[in-house]
Design a protein around this motif. Structure first.
Motif, mmCIF file in Angstrom:
data_model
loop_
_atom_site.group_PDB
_atom_site.id
_atom_site.type_symbol
_atom_site.label_atom_id
_atom_site.label_comp_id
_atom_site.label_asym_id
_atom_site.label_seq_id
_atom_site.Cartn_x
_atom_site.Cartn_y
_atom_site.Cartn_z
ATOM 1 N N THR A 43 44.829 29.720 123.194
ATOM 2 C CA THR A 43 43.645 29.445 122.371
ATOM 3 C C THR A 43 44.030 29.410 120.893
ATOM 4 O O THR A 43 43.556 28.559 120.132
ATOM 5 C CB THR A 43 42.534 30.490 122.596
ATOM 6 N N TRP A 47 43.910 26.140 118.513
ATOM 7 C CA TRP A 47 43.137 26.233 117.272
ATOM 8 C C TRP A 47 43.936 25.665 116.102
ATOM 9 O O TRP A 47 43.409 24.897 115.278
ATOM 10 C CB TRP A 47 42.742 27.677 116.981
ATOM 11 N N TYR A 48 45.210 26.006 116.024
ATOM 12 C CA TYR A 48 46.067 25.463 114.968
ATOM 13 C C TYR A 48 46.187 23.948 115.102
ATOM 14 O O TYR A 48 46.195 23.218 114.103
ATOM 15 C CB TYR A 48 47.458 26.112 115.019
ATOM 16 N N TYR A 50 43.963 21.978 116.373
ATOM 17 C CA TYR A 50 42.678 21.429 115.937
ATOM 18 C C TYR A 50 42.626 21.309 114.411
ATOM 19 O O TYR A 50 42.039 20.363 113.880
ATOM 20 C CB TYR A 50 41.526 22.313 116.425
ATOM 21 N N GLY A 73 35.623 22.830 119.072
ATOM 22 C CA GLY A 73 36.397 23.746 118.249
ATOM 23 C C GLY A 73 35.696 25.062 117.981
ATOM 24 O O GLY A 73 36.334 26.117 117.928
ATOM 25 N N LEU A 76 36.208 27.122 120.883
ATOM 26 C CA LEU A 76 37.595 27.581 120.874
ATOM 27 C C LEU A 76 37.786 28.731 119.895
ATOM 28 O O LEU A 76 38.494 29.705 120.185
ATOM 29 C CB LEU A 76 38.504 26.410 120.488
ATOM 30 N N ALA A 77 37.151 28.644 118.732
ATOM 31 C CA ALA A 77 37.262 29.706 117.734
ATOM 32 C C ALA A 77 36.743 31.026 118.282
ATOM 33 O O ALA A 77 37.331 32.091 118.048
ATOM 34 C CB ALA A 77 36.486 29.320 116.475
ATOM 35 N N VAL A 80 39.443 32.475 120.405
ATOM 36 C CA VAL A 80 40.516 33.089 119.623
ATOM 37 C C VAL A 80 40.122 34.502 119.193
ATOM 38 O O VAL A 80 40.890 35.453 119.339
ATOM 39 C CB VAL A 80 40.840 32.237 118.379
ATOM 40 N N VAL A 131 34.664 31.197 110.167
ATOM 41 C CA VAL A 131 34.235 30.132 111.076
ATOM 42 C C VAL A 131 32.724 29.918 110.961
ATOM 43 O O VAL A 131 32.241 28.782 110.908
ATOM 44 C CB VAL A 131 34.629 30.459 112.534
#
Length: 243
Positions: A43, A47-48, A50, A73, A76-77, A80, A131
């Motif tokens: 994840t 993220w990186y 993305y 995203g 996904l955040a 993470v 975020v």
């Protein structure tokens, strides 16, 4: 918008630093890693990725794709952040193991793992805040973008710090257990802060709130040792972080 035309290229730099830091720890014992570690690694890596492809889409005429991926995203955040917090019990277990086997852990005494747990709480809280702020400012392109970019520098330390620390310990292995394990952490923080300030200067965001938060998180990590040695904090962490 044109100000960020080449941003996607610059975002490869922190991506490579992160992968360098985590490479040995993750791939070196890939088969032995717990499921939670695999989930968090992937994840975080995605993220990186993305943060490379999203600026590209936004500045190269693919705004619809950018918006669609932005929704994914945000999911996904959350992954993470939550997977990082869910793994914190490993730090508490590590304190117990290092206390039971001091010869095996050498300079990695319980206080170090307590300190890591404490800074991870601050780190992931700041990540989540950044975020959320990016979502709130999604219609303000420069604000939206910089809040997201700041997350790279907020969460870089665990991967990069571990990698630099491993190299440092290997170089000084003849002095085991008398090795200053905090020196490579301090060097890591200087490196991250340097990259943050360079990026903020390039994009005119030295006085942006996201820059201040990312800087504050990385300065806070300099306190890892005294925080980790606080008995009050140790008791608190052991009470709230259960297996």
């Amino acid at each position: 918008m044109n100000n960020y035309k080449t941003l996607y290229l610059w975002m490869f730099i922190p991506m490579l630093f992160m992968q360098f830091g985590i490479f040995r720890n993750y791939w070196g014992d890939f088969a032995d890693n717990a499921w939670s570690i695999h989930i968090h690694y992937w994840t975080g890596t995605v993220w990186y990725i993305y943060l490379i492809i999203q600026p590209y889409f936004a500045t190269h005429g693919q705004i619809t794709r950018h918006r669609t991926n932005g929704i994914i995203g945000m999911f996904l955040a959350g992954g993470v952040c939550l997977t990082a917090l869910s793994m914190m019990h490993r730090d508490i277990v590590a304190t117990e193991m290092s206390l039971a086997s001091p010869d095996q852990f050498g300079p990695f005494q319980p206080w170090f793992f307590f300190g890591v747990a404490a800074v991870e709480i601050v780190m992931m809280s700041a990540f989540g805040y950044a975020v959320i702020k990016s979502i709130l400012h999604r219609k303000e392109i420069e604000n939206h973008a910089w809040w997201l970019i700041s997350t790279v520098f907020i969460i870089m330390m665990p991967a990069l710090g571990r990698g630099i620390q491993n190299v440092y310990v290997d170089i000084n292995s003849k002095d085991w257990p008398d090795i200053d394990i905090m020196l490579p952490i301090y060097l890591t923080q200087i490196l991250i802060i340097g990259m943050l300030c360079l990026g903020a200067w390039k994009y005119g965001k030295l006085k942006h709130p996201a820059t201040y938060i990312a800087l504050g998180v990385n300065l806070f990590i300099f306190l890892l040792e005294p925080i980790g040695k606080s008995e009050t904090l140790q008791i608190f962490l052991k009470r709230i972080i259960k297996g």
